[in-house]
Design a protein around this motif. Sequence first.
Motif, mmCIF file in Angstrom:
data_model
loop_
_atom_site.group_PDB
_atom_site.id
_atom_site.type_symbol
_atom_site.label_atom_id
_atom_site.label_comp_id
_atom_site.label_asym_id
_atom_site.label_seq_id
_atom_site.Cartn_x
_atom_site.Cartn_y
_atom_site.Cartn_z
ATOM 1 N N GLY A 90 -2.079 -2.082 -15.962
ATOM 2 C CA GLY A 90 -2.226 -0.735 -16.070
ATOM 3 C C GLY A 90 -1.905 -0.317 -14.509
ATOM 4 O O GLY A 90 -2.160 0.913 -14.119
ATOM 5 N N VAL A 91 -1.229 -0.971 -13.616
ATOM 6 C CA VAL A 91 -0.736 -0.672 -12.387
ATOM 7 C C VAL A 91 0.575 -0.510 -12.221
ATOM 8 O O VAL A 91 1.438 -1.300 -12.718
ATOM 9 C CB VAL A 91 -1.311 -1.806 -11.509
ATOM 10 N N ASP A 92 0.927 0.652 -11.346
ATOM 11 C CA ASP A 92 2.613 0.813 -11.229
ATOM 12 C C ASP A 92 3.032 0.125 -9.631
ATOM 13 O O ASP A 92 2.907 0.873 -8.790
ATOM 14 C CB ASP A 92 2.694 2.310 -11.251
ATOM 15 N N LEU A 93 3.397 -1.069 -10.157
ATOM 16 C CA LEU A 93 3.546 -1.689 -8.728
ATOM 17 C C LEU A 93 4.781 -1.392 -8.024
ATOM 18 O O LEU A 93 4.802 -1.156 -6.733
ATOM 19 C CB LEU A 93 3.909 -3.405 -9.135
ATOM 20 N N PHE A 94 5.865 -0.930 -8.561
ATOM 21 C CA PHE A 94 7.141 -0.390 -8.048
ATOM 22 C C PHE A 94 7.046 0.778 -7.298
ATOM 23 O O PHE A 94 7.448 1.058 -6.209
ATOM 24 C CB PHE A 94 8.201 -0.274 -9.261
ATOM 25 N N ALA A 95 6.018 1.552 -7.782
ATOM 26 C CA ALA A 95 5.919 2.766 -7.242
ATOM 27 C C ALA A 95 4.905 2.527 -5.908
ATOM 28 O O ALA A 95 5.389 3.463 -5.105
ATOM 29 C CB ALA A 95 4.949 3.873 -8.174
ATOM 30 N N THR A 98 7.356 0.806 -3.200
ATOM 31 C CA THR A 98 8.488 1.641 -2.871
ATOM 32 C C THR A 98 8.037 2.795 -1.843
ATOM 33 O O THR A 98 8.930 3.563 -1.267
ATOM 34 C CB THR A 98 9.468 2.517 -3.741
ATOM 35 N N GLY A 99 6.695 2.941 -1.579
ATOM 36 C CA GLY A 99 6.189 3.953 -0.795
ATOM 37 C C GLY A 99 5.870 3.281 0.498
ATOM 38 O O GLY A 99 6.311 1.944 0.629
ATOM 39 N N ILE A 100 5.711 3.821 1.761
ATOM 40 C CA ILE A 100 5.612 3.480 3.111
ATOM 41 C C ILE A 100 4.514 2.434 3.149
ATOM 42 O O ILE A 100 4.665 1.289 3.739
ATOM 43 C CB ILE A 100 5.360 4.538 4.113
ATOM 44 N N HIS A 101 3.599 2.862 2.536
ATOM 45 C CA HIS A 101 2.224 1.752 2.488
ATOM 46 C C HIS A 101 2.531 0.333 1.975
ATOM 47 O O HIS A 101 2.138 -0.648 2.260
ATOM 48 C CB HIS A 101 0.989 2.456 1.878
ATOM 49 N N VAL A 104 4.953 -1.416 4.107
ATOM 50 C CA VAL A 104 4.391 -2.133 5.237
ATOM 51 C C VAL A 104 3.410 -3.445 4.776
ATOM 52 O O VAL A 104 3.207 -4.416 5.173
ATOM 53 C CB VAL A 104 3.525 -0.993 5.926
ATOM 54 N N ALA A 105 2.848 -3.221 3.518
ATOM 55 C CA ALA A 105 2.129 -4.100 2.964
ATOM 56 C C ALA A 105 2.899 -5.422 2.653
ATOM 57 O O ALA A 105 2.269 -6.521 2.856
ATOM 58 C CB ALA A 105 1.240 -3.769 1.928
ATOM 59 N N MET A 106 4.030 -5.107 2.061
ATOM 60 C CA MET A 106 4.816 -6.268 1.544
ATOM 61 C C MET A 106 5.429 -6.946 2.831
ATOM 62 O O MET A 106 5.643 -8.224 2.561
ATOM 63 C CB MET A 106 6.005 -5.626 1.004
ATOM 64 N N THR A 107 5.766 -6.394 3.895
ATOM 65 C CA THR A 107 6.333 -6.945 5.173
ATOM 66 C C THR A 107 4.970 -7.866 5.558
ATOM 67 O O THR A 107 5.288 -8.917 5.958
ATOM 68 C CB THR A 107 6.846 -5.918 6.349
ATOM 69 N N PHE A 108 4.010 -7.201 5.823
ATOM 70 C CA PHE A 108 2.975 -7.831 6.214
ATOM 71 C C PHE A 108 2.430 -9.165 5.507
ATOM 72 O O PHE A 108 2.237 -10.226 6.067
ATOM 73 C CB PHE A 108 1.676 -6.852 6.431
ATOM 74 N N ALA A 109 2.326 -8.937 4.265
ATOM 75 C CA ALA A 109 2.056 -10.159 3.335
ATOM 76 C C ALA A 109 3.323 -11.291 3.407
ATOM 77 O O ALA A 109 2.980 -12.323 3.612
ATOM 78 C CB ALA A 109 1.985 -9.811 2.112
ATOM 79 N N ALA A 110 4.411 -10.819 3.811
ATOM 80 C CA ALA A 110 5.315 -11.941 3.758
ATOM 81 C C ALA A 110 5.402 -12.628 5.152
ATOM 82 O O ALA A 110 5.741 -13.817 5.064
ATOM 83 C CB ALA A 110 6.791 -11.149 3.751
#
Length: 123
Positions: A90-95, A98-101, A104-110
């Motif tokens: 029930g979570v919209d991961l792509f939404a 694709t947002g700024i948060h 940033v979270a994806m870059t930080f996690a990587a």
Amino acid sequence: MNWLLVALSAASFCECVLRLPFVENIKTLVLYSSKSYRVISSARISDHWKEEVLLLFAAKIFCTSLMLFMFFLLSLAPLLMWHYLAVLLGVDLFAFITGIHGMVAMTFAAVVYLFIRRKLFHV
């Protein structure tokens, strides 16, 4: 839940990029590009042979570029897998990503994943 899925997506993407032969294909692409430049700029090679050789180089550059694109699509496959899991939860991961948060979270996690991976495996 979004943050966990983002971390797992980033780690999966990083592993795919590290394990697929991106670097070798980029080196091959640069090699054939530089060879074609040398052929074009050479005054000692006739135009007839330039046409013949450049056609072969163009085919190799095209195939290598296509392989790079396929590797990129393959490295996005885990992201799709995590997205489908998120949809089931029930979570919209792509939404989110694709947002700024999310970016940033994806870059930080990587970056954190690659740092930890390097420390643990001494790569």
